[in-house]
Design an enzyme around this catalytic site. Structure first.
Site, PDB file in Angstrom:
ATOM      1  N   LEU A   1       0.780  -1.234   0.000  1.00 39.02           N
ATOM      2  CA  LEU A   1       0.000   0.000   0.000  1.00 39.02           C
ATOM      3  C   LEU A   1       0.811   1.284   0.000  1.00 39.02           C
ATOM      4  O   LEU A   1       0.254   2.357  -0.203  1.00 39.02           O
ATOM      5  CB  LEU A   1      -0.974  -0.009   1.184  1.00 39.02           C
TER       6      LEU A   1
ATOM      7  N   ASP B   1      -0.208  -8.640  -6.795  1.00 36.52           N
ATOM      8  CA  ASP B   1       1.148  -8.447  -6.262  1.00 36.52           C
ATOM      9  C   ASP B   1       1.583  -6.998  -6.457  1.00 36.52           C
ATOM     10  O   ASP B   1       2.746  -6.699  -6.730  1.00 36.52           O
ATOM     11  CB  ASP B   1       2.151  -9.411  -6.907  1.00 36.52           C
TER      12      ASP B   1
END
Lengths: 418, 319
Positions: free
Chosen positions: A67, A300
């Site tokens: 993130l 991913d």
């Protein structure tokens, strides 16, 4: 942004969990789905959404997305139709303390975009030396434990980590790569790496680690998920284990379904991935595994800024931006391999949801209203400007893809429209 | 795929790798080098082709010898040469490679001669210049990681052509640490492009890259078999740090199995030539009797190297 009653009309409802693919209306109230095809009694919508020409499917569930700066990546997630995502523990600092996990959950909740499920560190500081406080981390919200890309070199410690996780029924995820065999490698140990003079990562780095993980999982009975398989031989070992009755699961990245070592071209650092892009034969095997349901597909997602990529290949950071490409790349795979939409979307909705053990990825009456509406025909160009993620790092930059998210709902609230 | 070293007209604008170079371009460089060889033998060893141009030697990895040959070549073309020992300056202060390049471009550099420990570093610089639309600034790869050492490859071809004339019937053996060798890769690409009959890669399995056959070579683990009936033997340097440990048990054992001795050389054709990119490890990969013997052309390689580098720089600067 209150929880309205939403009536989504005329859309093509695709719910892989139930093999559903037909034109039907969807009715939402109190953050849940209250009707599929048919409105419940006494239902009057606050808002009606015309979804003619659009696919209406469960919000995507992503097994792995990093993130970075949280808000832009969560905005990228919902712009890509991703409503639930698991975040690996290799944050800075790593997710090895309950307080850090709680803070991540709180921070992501304040944005009220995609739902974030943290994966806790299996060992303290991910150093592979001492077990992390898994019980505390689980209470703080971790849904599984992993080392992200860091190895546990000591196989005794790996055995202990699995035993301890199995004690509490926690799932363990391992990215199978033997640390010694991978060494300083940065690309598949094949034709391209040899030609470009890049240090190779041989396929046996994966197969040896898969073999070890499967053997220790069989010993301990832990729930094992293998992350980011990259080779035909590695996938064959997982298939064999499943044929022998083991309940191991695995995933592949969406980029690995489409790219191979050849995409490195003349040192394109956007094609520096971890695990590396391998041969075309390997890529075919990953596609076959995803098709048969042996592997699910994840993004991913790893946003990396230009400074991390404008370096000599071996010095560049590995990873791709992919939250906004997960859907188009899944659709492209489906189109190229002539797969039904229900099958392809299952790999990014109900299948990963079941691995995570979360209430998501389906459109049944009573389930959470996490919904993605996309135009399957709309073509768009992947550019730095068209991506909301802070990472612009993907070999697909400049290419045209098909399938654009028009609206995303999380908990019955519209969190994205385009 | 777009070839990063050729411009829109198919002319050489950077020299990054031998791979992807059309045969005519290689032959043109060798022919041009031939004319420069005479310049170096004159009383006044200068031609004014690069007068007023600034050539920056950008060596991120130490190599006094290669740097010197580039410096001599540029000076014989009348260029201004600036040597930057980058290992000790900017990068030590944390400046990135491209920041360094930007600064030198701002100083009106016309050409960079780049040596870097990372494979692909010169490609990165060339790609950066393309994005800056600075097609007037050129890059010459003076060795990047294990990837390429194109001027060495070209001077090796010059040497072979000088002694053997025709490439088409030649059997060439490249012996030693091919895994870590940028020279080997450049030689293999050059030889296959020029169409030799056979290129052999000779070495133990620990020193051969994966799928090396895909580059068009025949692999030999046994030096005796690899040398049989060869016209050209190219010996590679074995780095000190690789002599004992994980890749090889010892330098002594390496010499016993892969060292080029007079007896071994007898397996090759009688008129075979022996080459080495230097610096040599006598008694490790090559016996002194061979290195100093009549078949060795190791010093002519050095002489031709300057002419070849003059040719590369003048051609690139002209495009």
């Amino acid at each position: 942004m209150s929880a309205k009653k939403l009536h989504i009309r005329n859309g093509r409802l695709v719910d892989p969990a139930h093999g559903l693919d037909r034109i039907a209306d969807l009715f939402i109230a109190d953050r849940r789905i209250v009707g599929v095809g048919q409105a419940p009694a006494d239902y009057s919508a606050d808002q009606s959404i015309d979804a003619a020409g659009l696919v209406v499917c469960p919000g995507l569930v992503d097994l792995s997305a990093r993130l970075g700066g949280i808000e832009p990546e969560l905005a990228a997630a919902v712009a890509g139709g991703v409503t639930s995502l698991a975040c690996p523990p290799d944050t800075k600092p790593p997710l090895d303390e309950p307080g850090l996990v709680e803070r991540l959950v709180r921070r992501s909740e304040t944005h009220a975009l995609a739902r974030v499920f943290p994966v806790g560190a299996l060992t303290q500081e991910l150093a592979g030396q001492k077990l992390a406080e898994m019980h505390g981390l689980s209470n703080a919200g971790c849904i599984a434990f992993s080392q992200a890309r860091r190895p546990i070199v000591n196989t005794m410690l790996l055995l202990r980590a699995m035993q301890y996780a199995a004690t509490f029924g926690y799932a363990v995820r391992l990215r199978p790569q033997d640390d010694f065999l991978a060494g300083e490698g940065v690309a598949h140990d094949g034709e391209v790496a040899s030609r470009l003079g890049l240090t190779g990562i041989p396929v046996c780095a994966e197969t040896v680690a898969v073999g070890t993980a499967l053997e220790l999982a069989a010993q301990t009975g832990v729930r094992l998920h293998l992350s980011r398989l990259s080779s035909a031989a590695g996938m064959a070992l997982v298939r064999q284990a499943r044929d022998n009755g083991m309940s191991v699961t695995c995933d592949v990245s969406a980029h690995h379904l489409h790219l191979s070592e050849a995409d490195i071209g003349y040192f394109d650092t956007n094609a520096r991935l971890d695990p590396p892009l391998r041969s075309l034969t390997d890529r075919q095997a990953l596609r076959a595994a995803a098709q048969e349901g042996l592997a699910v597909v994840c993004s991913d997602h790893t946003p990396i800024d230009a400074d991390g990529k404008q370096l000599p290949f071996a010095e560049a950071l590995p990873g791709v931006t992919a939250l906004e490409l997960l859907l188009p790349l899944t659709l492209l795979w489906a189109a190229q391999d002539e797969l039904p939409l229900t099958l392809a979307l299952a790999r990014v909705t109900c299948d990963p949801a079941s691995i995570l053990g979360i209430d998501a990825g389906a459109l049944r009456v009573g389930s959470r209203a996490d919904v993605c509406l996309f135009d399957p025909a709309e073509r768009w160009q992947v550019t730095a400007a068209s991506l909301r993620s802070q990472g612009k790092n993907t070999p697909f930059l400049g290419r045209e893809v098909q399938g654009r998210v028009r609206m995303t709902l999380v908990d019955g609230r519209v969190v994205f429209t385009a | 795929m777009h070839n990063p070293q050729l411009n829109a007209n198919g002319e050489l604008t950077h020299l990054l790798s031998i791979e992807g170079l059309p045969r005519e371009v290689i032959v043109h460089i060798l022919d041009t080098a031939s004319s420069f060889l005479k310049v170096s033998a004159r009383e006044v060893k200068k031609v004014p082709l690069l007068r007023g141009k600034s050539v920056f030697n950008l060596f991120f990895e130490n190599s006094t010898r290669t740097r010197t040959t580039f410096e001599i070549a540029a000076k014989r073309l009348s260029a201004d040469v600036i040597n930057l020992d980058v290992t000790r300056s900017s990068t030590a202060k944390g400046e990135t490679l491209l920041d360094t390049v930007d600064n030198l471009v701002a100083m009106h550099a016309d050409m960079f001669v780049v040596r870097h420990a990372a494979s692909g570093a010169p490609h990165l610089i060339a790609d950066h210049l393309r994005r800056l639309q600075r097609s007037d600034v050129h890059v010459v790869n003076a060795g990047d990681g294990r990837h390429a050492h194109p001027t060495q490859g070209l001077l090796d071809m010059y040497t072979i052509r000088h002694y053997k004339r025709d490439f088409s019937q030649l059997v060439v053996a490249i012996v030693g640490d091919i895994l870590h060798s940028r020279v080997a890769r450049s030689d293999i690409h050059a030889l296959t492009t020029l169409g030799v009959a056979e290129v052999r890669a000779v070495g133990p399995q620990t020193l051969l890259p994966a799928c090396v056959e895909s580059m068009g070579v025949r692999v030999f683990n046994d030096l005796r078999l690899g040398l049989r009936d060869c016209d050209v033997v190219i010996m590679l340097r074995l780095q000190n740090e690789r002599m004992s440990g994980t890749l090889l048990p010892s330098a002594r054992e390496y010499f016993r199995c892969y060292g080029l001795t007079p007896a071994m050389l007898e397996l090759a054709k009688p008129e075979a030539i022996v080459m080495h990119p230097g610096p040599m490890n006598r008694g490790v990969e090559i016996d002194s009797d061979v290195a100093d013997g009549p078949q060795a052309v190791i010093l002519p390689q050095v002489t031709y190297g300057i002419a070849v580098r003059m040719a590369v720089m003048s051609i690139i600067a002209g495009n």
